[in-house]
Design a protein around this motif. Structure first.
Motif, PDB file in Angstrom:
ATOM      1  N   UNK A   1       7.742   4.002  -3.554  1.00  6.00           N
ATOM      2  CA  UNK A   1       8.720   3.308  -4.396  1.00  6.00           C
ATOM      3  C   UNK A   1       9.142   1.959  -3.826  1.00  6.00           C
ATOM      4  N   UNK A   2       8.733   1.682  -2.618  1.00  7.57           N
ATOM      5  CA  UNK A   2       9.183   0.468  -1.927  1.00  7.57           C
ATOM      6  C   UNK A   2       8.446  -0.755  -2.466  1.00  7.57           C
ATOM      7  N   UNK A   3       9.158  -1.876  -2.531  1.00  3.33           N
ATOM      8  CA  UNK A   3       8.524  -3.169  -2.817  1.00  3.33           C
ATOM      9  C   UNK A   3       8.295  -3.858  -1.477  1.00  3.33           C
ATOM     10  N   UNK A   4       7.107  -3.789  -0.943  1.00  2.00           N
ATOM     11  CA  UNK A   4       6.871  -4.314   0.408  1.00  2.00           C
ATOM     12  C   UNK A   4       7.100  -5.827   0.476  1.00  2.00           C
TER      13      UNK A   4
ATOM     14  N   UNK B   1       1.537   3.391 -10.827  1.00  2.00           N
ATOM     15  CA  UNK B   1       2.643   3.197  -9.882  1.00  2.00           C
ATOM     16  C   UNK B   1       3.715   2.271 -10.439  1.00  2.00           C
ATOM     17  N   UNK B   2       4.975   2.563 -10.067  1.00  2.00           N
ATOM     18  CA  UNK B   2       6.066   1.631 -10.394  1.00  2.00           C
ATOM     19  C   UNK B   2       6.032   0.434  -9.451  1.00  2.00           C
ATOM     20  N   UNK B   3       5.551   0.652  -8.247  1.00  2.00           N
ATOM     21  CA  UNK B   3       5.348  -0.419  -7.273  1.00  2.00           C
ATOM     22  C   UNK B   3       3.923  -0.299  -6.746  1.00  2.00           C
ATOM     23  N   UNK B   4       2.964  -0.992  -7.339  1.00  2.00           N
ATOM     24  CA  UNK B   4       1.567  -0.841  -6.936  1.00  2.00           C
ATOM     25  C   UNK B   4       1.320  -1.085  -5.449  1.00  2.00           C
ATOM     26  N   UNK B   5       1.998  -2.097  -4.887  1.00  2.00           N
ATOM     27  CA  UNK B   5       1.784  -2.367  -3.466  1.00  2.00           C
ATOM     28  C   UNK B   5       2.370  -1.242  -2.596  1.00  2.00           C
ATOM     29  N   UNK B   6       3.542  -0.761  -2.970  1.00  2.00           N
ATOM     30  CA  UNK B   6       4.133   0.347  -2.234  1.00  2.00           C
ATOM     31  C   UNK B   6       3.280   1.599  -2.334  1.00  2.00           C
ATOM     32  N   UNK B   7       2.762   1.872  -3.545  1.00  2.00           N
ATOM     33  CA  UNK B   7       1.912   3.050  -3.732  1.00  2.00           C
ATOM     34  C   UNK B   7       0.627   2.930  -2.933  1.00  2.00           C
TER      35      UNK B   7
END
Length: 248
Positions: A236-239, A192-198
């Motif tokens: 894709x979101x950065x939470x 993931x590009x954003x692990x938390x978003x994924x």
């Protein structure tokens, strides 16, 4: 090793097969004049299980392990995992209980094999999808979303529902699910590009599938596709964290 009863004619056939290693062959003839089915001249032959499979009843097995598991899945879908039995699997497959016992000694062994095969098939399907996404970010979660484009069919839903009940009640089976999920989540993070978003996207996707598989709710196809597109956006979101409201 096991004792198996054969007619003298069939024993001669077996002896011919084993003539290259006669030291492994032991025969005992028993004679009687009553000719009762259990005491007529017979040959007791000690043989490996693989040879019993080959010559027992003068014919080969006509179903393999996958056929037995197919039958077990149908029994689970129709009758529930709690009602699975070796006898029902044999009847569904059109074979004897002994043929089922050759590969699976207990109901638990059959159930575990059904669950393991379901995991293997699901993972293989997603791996194939993900192989075509190798150059893309969010490879694993995107592959999981694409794999969920079509809602589960009713026959598979029935099997999934009944297997889910078995997973809840069966600790060894639940451990297999936990190990499988841990590996998927690890891959979701890794690609993931954003692990938390994924991770949030994966939780949303699994929530959708859980509602459908347990038949708690079904979205119409247009709404369902919109949800899947929003799941991809979420990946894709950065939470950002927010404090939890305090309660009394």
């Amino acid at each position: 090793m096991a004792w198996q009863r054969f007619t003298p004619e069939l024993a001669r056939k077996v002896l011919c097969r084993r003539s290259t290693n006669p030291s492994r062959t032991r025969l005992a003839l028993r004679h009687t004049s009553t000719c009762h089915p259990l005491t007529c001249p017979t040959v007791l032959f000690i043989t490996e299980r693989s040879e019993i499979k080959e010559v027992m009843m003068g014919r080969k097995r006509t179903i393999d392990q996958q056929g037995i598991l197919d039958a077990a899945e149908r029994v689970v879908a129709r009758d529930g995992a709690a009602n699975l039995s070796l006898e029902r699997v044999a009847t569904e497959a059109g074979i004897s209980k002994a043929s089922v016992l050759y590969d699976f000694k207990t109901k638990q062994a059959v159930l575990e094999a059904v669950v393991e095969r379901a995991f293997a098939r699901d993972n293989a399907m997603h791996s194939q999808i993900e192989a075509g996404l190798e150059s893309q970010e969010n490879q694993t979660i995107t592959g999981r979303v694409l794999g969920a484009k079509a809602p589960i069919s009713d026959p598979f839903r029935n099997a999934a529902l009944n297997l889910s009940a078995a997973l809840v009640l069966n600790k060894p089976l639940r451990a297999k699910m936990q190990a499988n999920q841990a590996k998927v989540i690890e891959n979701v993070h890794r690609t993931a590009s954003s692990p938390r978003g994924a991770q949030l996207a994966y939780l949303a996707l699994e929530g959708l599938k859980l509602l459908e598989n347990l038949d708690f709710h079904r979205f119409d196809i247009e709404e369902r596709h919109r949800i899947l597109r929003e799941v991809l956006w979420l990946a894709d979101v950065e939470p950002q964290e927010r404090p939890l409201p305090e309660t009394d």
